[in-house]
Motif scaffolding. Structure first.
Motif, mmCIF file in Angstrom:
data_model
loop_
_atom_site.group_PDB
_atom_site.id
_atom_site.type_symbol
_atom_site.label_atom_id
_atom_site.label_comp_id
_atom_site.label_asym_id
_atom_site.label_seq_id
_atom_site.Cartn_x
_atom_site.Cartn_y
_atom_site.Cartn_z
ATOM 1 N N VAL A 1 0.853 -1.191 0.000
ATOM 2 C CA VAL A 1 0.000 0.000 0.000
ATOM 3 C C VAL A 1 0.885 1.236 0.000
ATOM 4 N N ASP A 2 0.400 2.302 -0.599
ATOM 5 C CA ASP A 2 1.190 3.528 -0.674
ATOM 6 C C ASP A 2 0.562 4.670 0.117
ATOM 7 N N HIS A 3 -0.400 4.351 0.964
ATOM 8 C CA HIS A 3 -1.031 5.404 1.765
ATOM 9 C C HIS A 3 -1.583 4.812 3.052
ATOM 10 N N GLY A 4 -1.313 5.466 4.158
ATOM 11 C CA GLY A 4 -1.906 5.080 5.424
ATOM 12 C C GLY A 4 -1.363 3.775 5.979
ATOM 13 N N ALA B 1 -5.778 0.175 5.261
ATOM 14 C CA ALA B 1 -5.797 0.324 3.806
ATOM 15 C C ALA B 1 -6.316 -0.947 3.141
ATOM 16 N N GLU C 1 -9.728 -1.288 0.841
ATOM 17 C CA GLU C 1 -9.753 -1.843 -0.511
ATOM 18 C C GLU C 1 -10.770 -2.970 -0.620
#
Length: 220
Positions: free
Chosen positions: A202-205, A210, A214
């Protein structure tokens, strides 16, 4: 995920990217003008397309569960699936990834138990030399009863890994035993076995929330 693993995965996803790039500017502009009116009429309710839609990921395999029972990919038809490739002797990456994956899944299950019942998390070993069915079963049990651990012969594991664009390679021997170099991706597959999205990395949070977000976004 190291450079070799990223290159391998990029090559598998390249056909999808090239297909999108073939849209010429005039066509893209025309489509944009035409679709903008439709988007206004639908008041932004148009469903988002899955990021992995059309990617060459997923395919048949035959492996074994913790009891040595044969498990095939087709047995999961009708179920959403989370698929992660790793190995039980992994000192850091695999435990962290699988923990985040299952915490996210459990958060989703707490919020939407009806939808979570349609999802099967799967861990597939890429180290069949050491990961016997019993070893994999004991390792996955530490992350909860919903996680299914699978292993098999070197040939069976290779077939599964190739189908899912999972890179792996045996590393050098060390005093504590050899390590495995491998990609770190958790795929979300739909009930027909088609790729939908990558839950990890993941690239956020924070990873677990995350993953839960999703799952809530795609699982219906």
């Amino acid at each position: 995920m190291n450079r070799h693993a990223m290159t391998y995965l990029d090559n598998r996803l390249a056909p999808l990217a090239r297909g999108l790039a073939r849209l010429t500017l005039p066509l893209a502009l025309g489509l944009g003008l035409g679709m903008s009116l439709a988007a206004c009429q639908q008041q932004g309710q148009q469903a988002e397309r899955p990021p992995l839609e059309g990617a060459s990921i997923g395919g048949p395999f035959t492996l074994e569960d913790k009891n040595g029972k044969t498990v095939t990919w087709d047995q999961f038809k009708g179920k959403w699936r989370i698929v992660y490739f790793g190995y039980t002797f992994c000192p850091d990456a695999c435990p962290l990834d699988v923990q985040a994956m299952m915490r996210g899944f459990n958060q989703f299950a707490g919020e939407r138990p009806d939808l979570a019942a349609k999802v099967q998390p799967i861990f597939i070993s890429i180290d069949p030399e050491r990961d016997t069915p019993k070893v994999v079963g004991e390792w996955t049990a530490a992350f909860g009863p919903r996680l299914l651990g699978l292993t098999g012969t070197p040939e069976q594991v290779k077939q599964a890994a190739d189908a899912f664009a999972a890179y792996y390679k045996r590393g050098d021997d060390t005093p504590g035993g050899y390590l495995m170099d491998h990609s770190r991706v958790a795929y979300l597959m739909d009930p027909d076995g088609k790729p939908i999205a990558m839950l990890l990395p993941v690239d956020h949070g924070p990873p677990a929330p995350a993953v839960a977000a999703e799952l809530a976004k795609w699982v219906k």
